[in-house]
Design a protein around this motif. Structure first.
Motif, PDB file in Angstrom:
ATOM      1  N   GLY A 224      -0.522  18.253   4.078  1.00  0.00           N
ATOM      2  CA  GLY A 224      -0.998  17.864   5.403  1.00  0.00           C
ATOM      3  C   GLY A 224      -1.040  16.362   5.564  1.00  0.00           C
ATOM      4  N   PRO A 225      -1.656  15.885   6.644  1.00  0.00           N
ATOM      5  CA  PRO A 225      -1.693  14.438   6.924  1.00  0.00           C
ATOM      6  C   PRO A 225      -2.282  13.597   5.794  1.00  0.00           C
ATOM      7  CG  PRO A 225      -2.377  15.697   8.845  1.00  0.00           C
ATOM      8  CD  PRO A 225      -2.262  16.671   7.718  1.00  0.00           C
ATOM      9  N   ASP A 226      -3.339  14.112   5.144  1.00  0.00           N
ATOM     10  CA  ASP A 226      -3.946  13.337   4.058  1.00  0.00           C
ATOM     11  C   ASP A 226      -2.961  13.134   2.910  1.00  0.00           C
ATOM     12  OD1 ASP A 226      -6.283  13.091   5.448  1.00  0.00           O
ATOM     13  OD2 ASP A 226      -7.301  14.740   4.410  1.00  0.00           O
ATOM     14  N   ALA A 227      -2.230  14.196   2.565  1.00  0.00           N
ATOM     15  CA  ALA A 227      -1.237  14.099   1.492  1.00  0.00           C
ATOM     16  C   ALA A 227      -0.125  13.126   1.888  1.00  0.00           C
ATOM     17  CB  ALA A 227      -0.655  15.468   1.177  1.00  0.00           C
ATOM     18  N   HIS A 228       0.281  13.187   3.155  1.00  0.00           N
ATOM     19  CA  HIS A 228       1.323  12.281   3.624  1.00  0.00           C
ATOM     20  C   HIS A 228       0.861  10.834   3.560  1.00  0.00           C
ATOM     21  CE1 HIS A 228       3.409  15.682   6.127  1.00  0.00           C
ATOM     22  NE2 HIS A 228       3.420  15.897   4.817  1.00  0.00           N
ATOM     23  N   ASN A 229      -0.398  10.589   3.905  1.00  0.00           N
ATOM     24  CA  ASN A 229      -0.935   9.235   3.812  1.00  0.00           C
ATOM     25  C   ASN A 229      -0.971   8.751   2.373  1.00  0.00           C
ATOM     26  OD1 ASN A 229      -1.327   8.785   6.535  1.00  0.00           O
ATOM     27  ND2 ASN A 229      -3.409   9.613   6.543  1.00  0.00           N
ATOM     28  N   ASP A 230      -1.320   9.641   1.444  1.00  0.00           N
ATOM     29  CA  ASP A 230      -1.319   9.271   0.023  1.00  0.00           C
ATOM     30  C   ASP A 230       0.080   8.870  -0.427  1.00  0.00           C
ATOM     31  OD1 ASP A 230      -4.003   9.761  -0.174  1.00  0.00           O
ATOM     32  OD2 ASP A 230      -3.796  11.753  -1.073  1.00  0.00           O
ATOM     33  N   TYR A 231       1.071   9.633   0.026  1.00  0.00           N
ATOM     34  CA  TYR A 231       2.455   9.317  -0.330  1.00  0.00           C
ATOM     35  C   TYR A 231       2.868   7.972   0.258  1.00  0.00           C
ATOM     36  CZ  TYR A 231       7.555   9.599  -0.549  1.00  0.00           C
ATOM     37  OH  TYR A 231       8.884   9.320  -0.792  1.00  0.00           O
ATOM     38  N   LEU A 232       2.557   7.741   1.544  1.00  0.00           N
ATOM     39  CA  LEU A 232       2.919   6.485   2.190  1.00  0.00           C
ATOM     40  C   LEU A 232       2.224   5.301   1.539  1.00  0.00           C
ATOM     41  CD1 LEU A 232       2.864   7.623   5.921  1.00  0.00           C
ATOM     42  CD2 LEU A 232       4.886   6.879   4.634  1.00  0.00           C
ATOM     43  N   ALA A 233       0.973   5.496   1.121  1.00  0.00           N
ATOM     44  CA  ALA A 233       0.233   4.414   0.463  1.00  0.00           C
ATOM     45  C   ALA A 233       0.880   4.056  -0.872  1.00  0.00           C
ATOM     46  CB  ALA A 233      -1.228   4.820   0.269  1.00  0.00           C
ATOM     47  N   LEU A 234       1.270   5.078  -1.649  1.00  0.00           N
ATOM     48  CA  LEU A 234       1.922   4.809  -2.936  1.00  0.00           C
ATOM     49  C   LEU A 234       3.286   4.177  -2.716  1.00  0.00           C
ATOM     50  CD1 LEU A 234       1.870   4.975  -5.985  1.00  0.00           C
ATOM     51  CD2 LEU A 234       2.827   7.291  -5.840  1.00  0.00           C
ATOM     52  N   LEU A 235       4.013   4.630  -1.709  1.00  0.00           N
ATOM     53  CA  LEU A 235       5.311   4.052  -1.390  1.00  0.00           C
ATOM     54  C   LEU A 235       5.160   2.575  -1.028  1.00  0.00           C
ATOM     55  CD1 LEU A 235       8.360   4.591  -0.913  1.00  0.00           C
ATOM     56  CD2 LEU A 235       7.784   5.116   1.459  1.00  0.00           C
ATOM     57  N   ASP A 236       4.148   2.261  -0.238  1.00  0.00           N
ATOM     58  CA  ASP A 236       3.916   0.873   0.165  1.00  0.00           C
ATOM     59  C   ASP A 236       3.631  -0.003  -1.056  1.00  0.00           C
ATOM     60  OD1 ASP A 236       3.579  -1.103   2.263  1.00  0.00           O
ATOM     61  OD2 ASP A 236       1.458  -1.088   1.742  1.00  0.00           O
ATOM     62  N   ARG A 237       2.812   0.507  -1.958  1.00  0.00           N
ATOM     63  CA  ARG A 237       2.491  -0.265  -3.161  1.00  0.00           C
ATOM     64  C   ARG A 237       3.702  -0.405  -4.071  1.00  0.00           C
ATOM     65  NH1 ARG A 237      -2.078   1.737  -7.308  1.00  0.00           N
ATOM     66  NH2 ARG A 237      -0.269   2.693  -8.298  1.00  0.00           N
ATOM     67  N   ALA A 238       4.506   0.664  -4.161  1.00  0.00           N
ATOM     68  CA  ALA A 238       5.695   0.619  -5.016  1.00  0.00           C
ATOM     69  C   ALA A 238       6.701  -0.410  -4.521  1.00  0.00           C
ATOM     70  CB  ALA A 238       6.345   1.998  -5.087  1.00  0.00           C
ATOM     71  N   LEU A 239       6.722  -0.637  -3.213  1.00  0.00           N
ATOM     72  CA  LEU A 239       7.700  -1.550  -2.623  1.00  0.00           C
ATOM     73  C   LEU A 239       7.142  -2.946  -2.379  1.00  0.00           C
ATOM     74  CD1 LEU A 239       9.444   0.842  -0.059  1.00  0.00           C
ATOM     75  CD2 LEU A 239      10.290   0.090  -2.285  1.00  0.00           C
ATOM     76  N   LEU A 240       6.024  -3.282  -3.019  1.00  0.00           N
ATOM     77  CA  LEU A 240       5.435  -4.607  -2.858  1.00  0.00           C
ATOM     78  C   LEU A 240       6.445  -5.715  -3.124  1.00  0.00           C
ATOM     79  CD1 LEU A 240       1.870  -4.494  -4.468  1.00  0.00           C
ATOM     80  CD2 LEU A 240       2.447  -5.027  -2.104  1.00  0.00           C
ATOM     81  N   ASP A 241       7.218  -5.566  -4.196  1.00  0.00           N
ATOM     82  CA  ASP A 241       8.184  -6.605  -4.581  1.00  0.00           C
ATOM     83  C   ASP A 241       9.605  -6.260  -4.167  1.00  0.00           C
ATOM     84  OD1 ASP A 241       8.463  -4.510  -6.312  1.00  0.00           O
ATOM     85  OD2 ASP A 241       8.350  -5.689  -8.154  1.00  0.00           O
ATOM     86  N   ARG A 242       9.734  -5.211  -3.333  1.00  0.00           N
ATOM     87  CA  ARG A 242      11.056  -4.764  -2.885  1.00  0.00           C
ATOM     88  C   ARG A 242      11.949  -4.390  -4.065  1.00  0.00           C
ATOM     89  NH1 ARG A 242       8.025  -4.132   0.870  1.00  0.00           N
ATOM     90  NH2 ARG A 242       8.383  -5.028   2.951  1.00  0.00           N
ATOM     91  N   VAL A 243      11.319  -3.923  -5.118  1.00  0.00           N
ATOM     92  CA  VAL A 243      12.016  -3.355  -6.274  1.00  0.00           C
ATOM     93  C   VAL A 243      11.371  -2.008  -6.554  1.00  0.00           C
ATOM     94  CG1 VAL A 243      12.496  -3.570  -8.741  1.00  0.00           C
ATOM     95  CG2 VAL A 243      12.572  -5.603  -7.287  1.00  0.00           C
ATOM     96  N   LEU A 244      12.167  -0.969  -6.640  1.00  0.00           N
ATOM     97  CA  LEU A 244      11.637   0.355  -6.955  1.00  0.00           C
ATOM     98  C   LEU A 244      11.949   0.640  -8.418  1.00  0.00           C
ATOM     99  CD1 LEU A 244      10.137   2.719  -5.659  1.00  0.00           C
ATOM    100  CD2 LEU A 244      12.351   3.764  -5.160  1.00  0.00           C
ATOM    101  N   SER A 245      10.987   0.322  -9.266  1.00  0.00           N
ATOM    102  CA  SER A 245      11.194   0.502 -10.699  1.00  0.00           C
ATOM    103  C   SER A 245      11.250   1.983 -11.039  1.00  0.00           C
ATOM    104  CB  SER A 245      10.071  -0.177 -11.487  1.00  0.00           C
ATOM    105  OG  SER A 245       8.856   0.559 -11.353  1.00  0.00           O
ATOM    106  N   LEU A 246      11.748   2.278 -12.228  1.00  0.00           N
ATOM    107  CA  LEU A 246      11.829   3.663 -12.663  1.00  0.00           C
ATOM    108  C   LEU A 246      10.434   4.276 -12.769  1.00  0.00           C
ATOM    109  CD1 LEU A 246      13.792   5.873 -13.485  1.00  0.00           C
ATOM    110  CD2 LEU A 246      13.638   5.076 -15.844  1.00  0.00           C
TER     111      LEU A 246
END
Length: 410
Positions: A224-246
């Motif tokens: 649901g929306p909460d899970a989607h927000n968790d995913y978007l939050a992790l995605l945002d943090r993962a892309l802080l440096d515009r590098v998606l590490s393994l």
């Protein structure tokens, strides 16, 4: 007595001092008959369990060694390849010191009295007046050396150099003496762990799969929306440096699977995230070259369709809408005065210079990683150093050196 021949070896390492903390990160072995004819080749990356040192020299990334075996894993097969053969290397003192140090760490005893030949030292006899570096010795015999500082390349070139020395020997008695002594030397036998060797080619091909391809396609959709927000939050943090590490990609896969977010849903969320970035970039009515480059970089990492990229880069007819997901984190991470920042790995700027930059930005350099650290910057964002490992355990973002520079606006 006779011997099966020679075993030419080459290590790539994190540094120069095996007696301290440096480790082997790649090894190659080339077999040659007593006349110098090459009969077999083997090589593998090695996971040292620490940062990789001067990556600009050996050109091995942390992502490539994450699935590599440890030295202990492949030691039984390695010593079997060396057993009964003359150990050959260019600068044999360096390679044998690392070999003995790694064997000792693996609790495998072997005598220090190895039967070795050094093609660098033999250059005094066969190439008087020539340089001693491998590239110089190879050039003297027209031996190709493309991609130096790769174990398989250097070991192969060294084995060819050995063959040239043998071919130019009028008296073969010296070679025979080494072969006979090597035949009487044994490294002993160690039970195999059944772990396959992992050449660089396998590592490169193994990292080709985009993280979306590893998310279950037909997962029943119950998020649901909460899970989607968790995913978007992790995605945002993962892309802080515009590098998606393994590591970050694996984190997104695990989160999606645990929250029941299917691959199609992830693709939609990635697209939504990209549109949110676009809306933020257009919020002042201007899209700069830097913002365009940033959007394209993110689109590439997330495999956004070209048609969608074009739409986001096109000036909107109306003011950009705010993000649809009320709880989604978009650019929510920021470094504030007093935040603790830890550095790990050998960066392009000296550590002391980075400390000065952090202090000048009212940040506090921290040597150790604690839960109070806000950010860890690594020479390689997939670093497996102790600091990077602890940061991931604590949920602290790990960014590249360039990512840190971008966050500081330098």
């Amino acid at each position: 007595m006779g011997s099966p021949g020679f075993a030419t070896i080459d290590f790539e390492t994190t540094g120069l001092f095996p007696g301290k903390h440096d480790r082997a990160i790649e090894v190659a072995v080339v077999h040659s008959d007593p006349d110098g004819t090459i009969t077999g080749r083997w090589d593998t990356l090695l996971n040292p369990g620490r940062d990789l040192g001067r990556q600009d020299i050996h050109r091995i990334s942390a992502a490539e060694i994450l699935r590599a075996p440890t030295f202990s894993d492949i030691a039984p097969e390695l010593i079997e390849l060396l057993d009964g053969r003359v150990l050959v290397a260019h600068n044999a003192s360096f390679d044998t010191r690392f070999l003995l140090a790694e064997l000792a760490r693996a609790d495998i005893w072997t005598s220090q009295d190895l039967v070795t030949l050094c093609t660098m030292q033999l250059a005094r006899v066969y190439l008087p007046g020539s340089g001693r570096a491998l590239v110089d010795c190879c050039a003297a015999f027209d031996i190709q050396l493309e991609g130096a500082h790769r174990a398989s390349v250097d070991a192969g070139a060294t084995a060819q150099l050995l063959a040239s020395y043998i071919a130019h020997s009028e008296d073969r008695s010296g070679w025979t003496d080494h072969l006979d002594r090597a035949a009487a030397y044994s490294y002993g036998r160690v039970p195999s762990r059944g772990v396959a060797w992992y050449p660089r080619e396998d590592a490169l091909s193994g990292n080709d799969h985009h993280f979306l391809e590893r998310i279950t396609d037909n997962l029943p959709e119950f998020s649901g929306p909460d899970a989607h927000n968790d995913y978007l939050a992790l995605l945002d943090r993962a892309l802080l440096d515009r590098v998606l590490s393994l590591h970050e990609a694996e984190g997104l896969v695990k989160l999606a699977e645990s929250l029941g977010i299917s691959r199609p849903a992830c693709e939609k969320l990635n697209l939504e995230y990209f549109w949110m970035l676009g809306a933020a970039a257009w919020s002042d009515g201007i899209l700069t070259d830097a913002e365009t480059g940033d959007l394209v970089a993110v689109a590439t990492l997330l495999r956004i369709p070209p048609t969608q990229i074009d739409k986001v880069l096109t000036p909107p007819d109306v003011a950009p809408a705010s993000p649809k997901q009320p709880g989604a984190s978009l650019g929510g991470f920021a470094l504030n005065p007093g935040d603790l920042v830890t550095l790990t790995g050998e960066m392009s700027l000296p550590r002391e210079r980075w400390y000065d930059i952090l202090v000048a930005n009212d940040l506090v350099p921290k040597d150790a990683v604690t839960k109070k650290v806000k950010l860890v910057a690594a020479a390689d964002p997939d670093s497996i150093s102790g600091k990077a490992k602890k940061a991931r355990d604590y949920g602290i973002p790990v960014v590249s050196e360039q990512g840190l520079a971008n966050l500081l606006g330098i």
